[in-house]
Design a protein around this motif. Structure first.
Motif, mmCIF file in Angstrom:
data_model
loop_
_atom_site.group_PDB
_atom_site.id
_atom_site.type_symbol
_atom_site.label_atom_id
_atom_site.label_comp_id
_atom_site.label_asym_id
_atom_site.label_seq_id
_atom_site.Cartn_x
_atom_site.Cartn_y
_atom_site.Cartn_z
ATOM 1 N N GLU A 1 0.783 -1.230 0.000
ATOM 2 C CA GLU A 1 0.000 0.000 0.000
ATOM 3 C C GLU A 1 0.817 1.283 0.000
ATOM 4 O OE1 GLU A 1 -2.960 0.785 -0.940
ATOM 5 O OE2 GLU A 1 -4.212 0.480 0.799
ATOM 6 N N VAL A 2 1.795 1.396 0.877
ATOM 7 C CA VAL A 2 2.552 2.642 0.997
ATOM 8 C C VAL A 2 4.041 2.329 0.967
ATOM 9 C CG1 VAL A 2 3.037 4.640 2.455
ATOM 10 C CG2 VAL A 2 0.743 3.667 2.417
ATOM 11 N N ILE B 1 -4.804 7.608 -0.620
ATOM 12 C CA ILE B 1 -4.064 6.932 -1.683
ATOM 13 C C ILE B 1 -4.855 7.091 -2.967
ATOM 14 C CG2 ILE B 1 -3.115 4.753 -2.492
ATOM 15 C CD1 ILE B 1 -2.716 4.040 0.461
ATOM 16 N N ASN C 1 -0.639 2.596 -7.446
ATOM 17 C CA ASN C 1 -0.818 3.457 -6.281
ATOM 18 C C ASN C 1 0.523 3.680 -5.598
ATOM 19 O OD1 ASN C 1 -1.094 0.675 -5.711
ATOM 20 N ND2 ASN C 1 -1.875 1.120 -3.677
ATOM 21 N N PHE D 1 1.222 9.035 -2.734
ATOM 22 C CA PHE D 1 0.221 9.220 -1.699
ATOM 23 C C PHE D 1 0.272 10.637 -1.176
ATOM 24 C CE2 PHE D 1 4.082 8.037 0.350
ATOM 25 C CZ PHE D 1 4.125 8.785 1.492
#
Length: 106
Positions: free
Chosen positions: A54-55, A90, A98, A101
């Motif tokens: 995700e990040v 996001i 993705n 962010f």
């Protein structure tokens, strides 16, 4: 909680998180009623980070984030404020991944 992030393109929002640094009672059920603008919580990020990477941040970005959190913590402690959240949004960018962010203190 109202979502205060400003999006370049709301149609490209993938997820939004309200992070408090705890996993106790910090989960939103992602069922058939879930939509990208629904604010998720800490446990959702932990699960999604493993599943979707995700990040990802550089060392420099990590340093800036931690430095700002430290300054914010000092400010809130001086003011006697205990509640703090980091709103993390996001958004899909250009290449469909993705990888970028935005985050905003609330």
């Amino acid at each position: 909680m109202a979502n205060t992030l400003r999006w370049d393109n709301p149609n490209k929002v993938l997820r939004c998180y309200d992070l408090k640094g705890s996993t106790e009672n910090r989960h939103v059920r992602m069922d058939e009623h879930y939509h990208a603008m629904k604010t998720l919580k800490d446990t959702n990020l932990v699960i999604n980070k493993r599943a979707k990477q995700e990040v990802n941040v550089t060392r420099e970005q990590r340093h800036k984030i931690l430095e700002q959190l430290f300054k914010d913590t000092l400010f809130f402690r001086e003011k006697g404020i205990m509640d703090y959240s980091l709103l993390l949004g996001i958004e899909e960018r250009g290449n469909g991944k993705n990888t970028s962010f935005a985050f905003k203190k609330k």
